[in-house]
Scaffold this motif. Structure first.
Motif, PDB file in Angstrom:
ATOM      1  N   LYS A   1      51.101   2.083  24.677  1.00  0.00           N
ATOM      2  CA  LYS A   1      50.175   3.184  24.463  1.00  0.00           C
ATOM      3  C   LYS A   1      49.061   2.878  25.781  1.00  0.00           C
ATOM      4  CE  LYS A   1      50.106   3.311  19.466  1.00  0.00           C
ATOM      5  NZ  LYS A   1      49.472   3.233  18.187  1.00  0.00           N
ATOM      6  N   GLN A   2      48.827   1.873  26.221  1.00  0.00           N
ATOM      7  CA  GLN A   2      47.822   1.722  27.297  1.00  0.00           C
ATOM      8  C   GLN A   2      48.232   2.342  28.541  1.00  0.00           C
ATOM      9  OE1 GLN A   2      44.430   0.650  27.136  1.00  0.00           O
ATOM     10  NE2 GLN A   2      44.553   1.381  29.423  1.00  0.00           N
ATOM     11  N   GLU A   3      49.693   1.773  28.782  1.00  0.00           N
ATOM     12  CA  GLU A   3      50.404   2.277  30.042  1.00  0.00           C
ATOM     13  C   GLU A   3      50.342   3.799  30.019  1.00  0.00           C
ATOM     14  OE1 GLU A   3      53.709   0.245  32.006  1.00  0.00           O
ATOM     15  OE2 GLU A   3      52.931  -1.419  30.720  1.00  0.00           O
ATOM     16  N   ALA A   4      50.801   4.307  28.828  1.00  0.00           N
ATOM     17  CA  ALA A   4      51.110   5.676  28.583  1.00  0.00           C
ATOM     18  C   ALA A   4      49.810   6.485  28.822  1.00  0.00           C
ATOM     19  CB  ALA A   4      51.628   5.977  27.322  1.00  0.00           C
ATOM     20  N   GLU A   5      48.598   5.985  28.330  1.00  0.00           N
ATOM     21  CA  GLU A   5      47.333   6.681  28.728  1.00  0.00           C
ATOM     22  C   GLU A   5      47.020   6.661  30.256  1.00  0.00           C
ATOM     23  OE1 GLU A   5      44.619   4.563  26.069  1.00  0.00           O
ATOM     24  OE2 GLU A   5      45.400   5.290  24.337  1.00  0.00           O
ATOM     25  N   ASP A   6      47.468   5.528  30.794  1.00  0.00           N
ATOM     26  CA  ASP A   6      46.939   5.429  32.331  1.00  0.00           C
ATOM     27  C   ASP A   6      47.856   6.513  33.074  1.00  0.00           C
ATOM     28  OD1 ASP A   6      45.204   3.495  31.700  1.00  0.00           O
ATOM     29  OD2 ASP A   6      46.513   1.767  32.520  1.00  0.00           O
ATOM     30  N   ILE A   7      49.232   6.529  32.715  1.00  0.00           N
ATOM     31  CA  ILE A   7      50.027   7.515  33.277  1.00  0.00           C
ATOM     32  C   ILE A   7      49.597   8.952  33.134  1.00  0.00           C
ATOM     33  CG2 ILE A   7      52.402   8.374  33.426  1.00  0.00           C
ATOM     34  CD1 ILE A   7      53.379   5.447  32.665  1.00  0.00           C
ATOM     35  N   THR A   8      49.247   9.183  31.838  1.00  0.00           N
ATOM     36  CA  THR A   8      48.791  10.639  31.424  1.00  0.00           C
ATOM     37  C   THR A   8      47.708  10.941  32.416  1.00  0.00           C
ATOM     38  OG1 THR A   8      49.701  10.311  29.101  1.00  0.00           O
ATOM     39  CG2 THR A   8      48.201  12.121  29.775  1.00  0.00           C
ATOM     40  N   GLN A   9      46.597  10.075  32.398  1.00  0.00           N
ATOM     41  CA  GLN A   9      45.337  10.454  33.109  1.00  0.00           C
ATOM     42  C   GLN A   9      45.727  10.474  34.645  1.00  0.00           C
ATOM     43  OE1 GLN A   9      42.433   7.196  32.919  1.00  0.00           O
ATOM     44  NE2 GLN A   9      40.891   8.204  34.128  1.00  0.00           N
ATOM     45  N   GLU A  10      46.379   9.630  35.186  1.00  0.00           N
ATOM     46  CA  GLU A  10      47.014   9.554  36.600  1.00  0.00           C
ATOM     47  C   GLU A  10      47.837  10.738  36.894  1.00  0.00           C
ATOM     48  OE1 GLU A  10      46.869   8.336  40.674  1.00  0.00           O
ATOM     49  OE2 GLU A  10      45.687   7.497  38.788  1.00  0.00           O
ATOM     50  N   THR A  11      48.638  11.281  35.964  1.00  0.00           N
ATOM     51  CA  THR A  11      49.425  12.559  36.155  1.00  0.00           C
ATOM     52  C   THR A  11      48.626  13.799  36.337  1.00  0.00           C
ATOM     53  OG1 THR A  11      51.272  11.677  34.909  1.00  0.00           O
ATOM     54  CG2 THR A  11      51.157  14.167  35.112  1.00  0.00           C
ATOM     55  N   PHE A  12      47.485  13.917  35.527  1.00  0.00           N
ATOM     56  CA  PHE A  12      46.697  15.180  35.552  1.00  0.00           C
ATOM     57  C   PHE A  12      45.517  15.100  36.687  1.00  0.00           C
ATOM     58  CE2 PHE A  12      48.247  15.769  31.257  1.00  0.00           C
ATOM     59  CZ  PHE A  12      48.704  17.100  31.221  1.00  0.00           C
ATOM     60  N   PHE A  13      45.322  13.888  37.221  1.00  0.00           N
ATOM     61  CA  PHE A  13      44.313  13.678  38.164  1.00  0.00           C
ATOM     62  C   PHE A  13      45.352  14.093  39.503  1.00  0.00           C
ATOM     63  CE2 PHE A  13      42.968  11.191  41.940  1.00  0.00           C
ATOM     64  CZ  PHE A  13      41.622  11.541  41.952  1.00  0.00           C
ATOM     65  N   LYS A  14      46.575  13.875  39.647  1.00  0.00           N
ATOM     66  CA  LYS A  14      47.615  14.100  40.596  1.00  0.00           C
ATOM     67  C   LYS A  14      47.798  15.542  40.715  1.00  0.00           C
ATOM     68  CE  LYS A  14      49.982   9.722  41.362  1.00  0.00           C
ATOM     69  NZ  LYS A  14      51.192   9.037  41.289  1.00  0.00           N
ATOM     70  N   ALA A  15      48.125  16.138  39.486  1.00  0.00           N
ATOM     71  CA  ALA A  15      48.241  17.702  39.448  1.00  0.00           C
ATOM     72  C   ALA A  15      46.974  18.395  39.528  1.00  0.00           C
ATOM     73  CB  ALA A  15      48.386  17.826  37.902  1.00  0.00           C
ATOM     74  N   MET A  16      45.831  18.047  39.197  1.00  0.00           N
ATOM     75  CA  MET A  16      44.652  18.751  39.820  1.00  0.00           C
ATOM     76  C   MET A  16      44.595  18.520  41.452  1.00  0.00           C
ATOM     77  SD  MET A  16      40.649  17.939  38.879  1.00  0.00           S
ATOM     78  CE  MET A  16      40.484  16.413  39.719  1.00  0.00           C
ATOM     79  N   LYS A  17      44.868  17.723  41.982  1.00  0.00           N
ATOM     80  CA  LYS A  17      44.816  17.510  43.434  1.00  0.00           C
ATOM     81  C   LYS A  17      45.888  18.402  44.182  1.00  0.00           C
ATOM     82  CE  LYS A  17      44.468  13.529  45.278  1.00  0.00           C
ATOM     83  NZ  LYS A  17      44.634  12.129  45.470  1.00  0.00           N
ATOM     84  N   GLN A  18      47.306  18.752  43.435  1.00  0.00           N
ATOM     85  CA  GLN A  18      47.971  19.540  43.969  1.00  0.00           C
ATOM     86  C   GLN A  18      48.464  20.741  43.342  1.00  0.00           C
ATOM     87  OE1 GLN A  18      50.046  18.486  46.328  1.00  0.00           O
ATOM     88  NE2 GLN A  18      48.634  16.809  46.570  1.00  0.00           N
TER      89      GLN A  18
END
Length: 169
Positions: free
Chosen positions: A30-47
């Protein structure tokens, strides 16, 4: 910029469950999934400006999530390998005990602190060869030096690093 924030909020509302579930299945944490989800949307925002086909938003986000998950696992693997190479301990095949986890974290912190005390050139060679897993040829090209010099300098840098972490062998 304000428009992009509204777009990413909308994308998050629509797709965060899909991204989270993908990451959860991929990592089983769960912790890694939350981190990946957060990082995904951060990267998406930049791109966000690079998104060409609005009909493929979900696959675009899941692609970012997959790449993020792979990157995170690669970094964890590299950290584990670097620690093991420096401590010359075999890979643990069983579930580590809490004390072993603490010891591994302490070892990694010692390695990081020791890396920071090395000269820039030594640190760069160790990062290229061990952390980033570049070949000798790639490292030579990055640093603009010969392959022989990479081999010699890497050997010497590793000896200095071992000495700093208390492994003089």
């Amino acid at each position: 910029m304000h428009q992009d924030i509204l777009k990413i909020e909308h994308l998050y509302d629509c797709y965060h469950r899909d991204v989270y579930h993908f990451a959860l299945y991929y990592t089983n944490s769960k912790q890694e999934a939350e981190d990946i989800t957060q990082e995904t949307f951060f990267k998406a925002m930049k791109q966000l400006h690079n998104l060409k086909d609005k009909d493929k938003v979900k696959t675009w986000l899941l692609s970012i999530a997959r790449n993020t998950a792979v990157d995170i696992h690669r970094r964890q693997k590299i950290k584990r390998l670097l620690t093991e190479k420096l401590s010359l301990q075999p890979v643990l095949k069983e579930v580590p005990k809490p004390l072993e986890i603490v010891e591994k974290n302490e070892q990694w912190q010692a390695v990081q602190e020791a890396l920071m005390t090395l000269k820039s050139h030594d640190r760069t060679i160790i990062i290229c060869r061990m952390v980033k897993d570049y070949t000798i040829q790639e490292t030579a090209a990055i640093l603009g030096i010969s392959e022989v010099k990479v081999r010699v300098d890497f050997h010497r840098a590793m000896a200095r690093l071992r000495k700093k972490v208390g492994r003089d062998d």
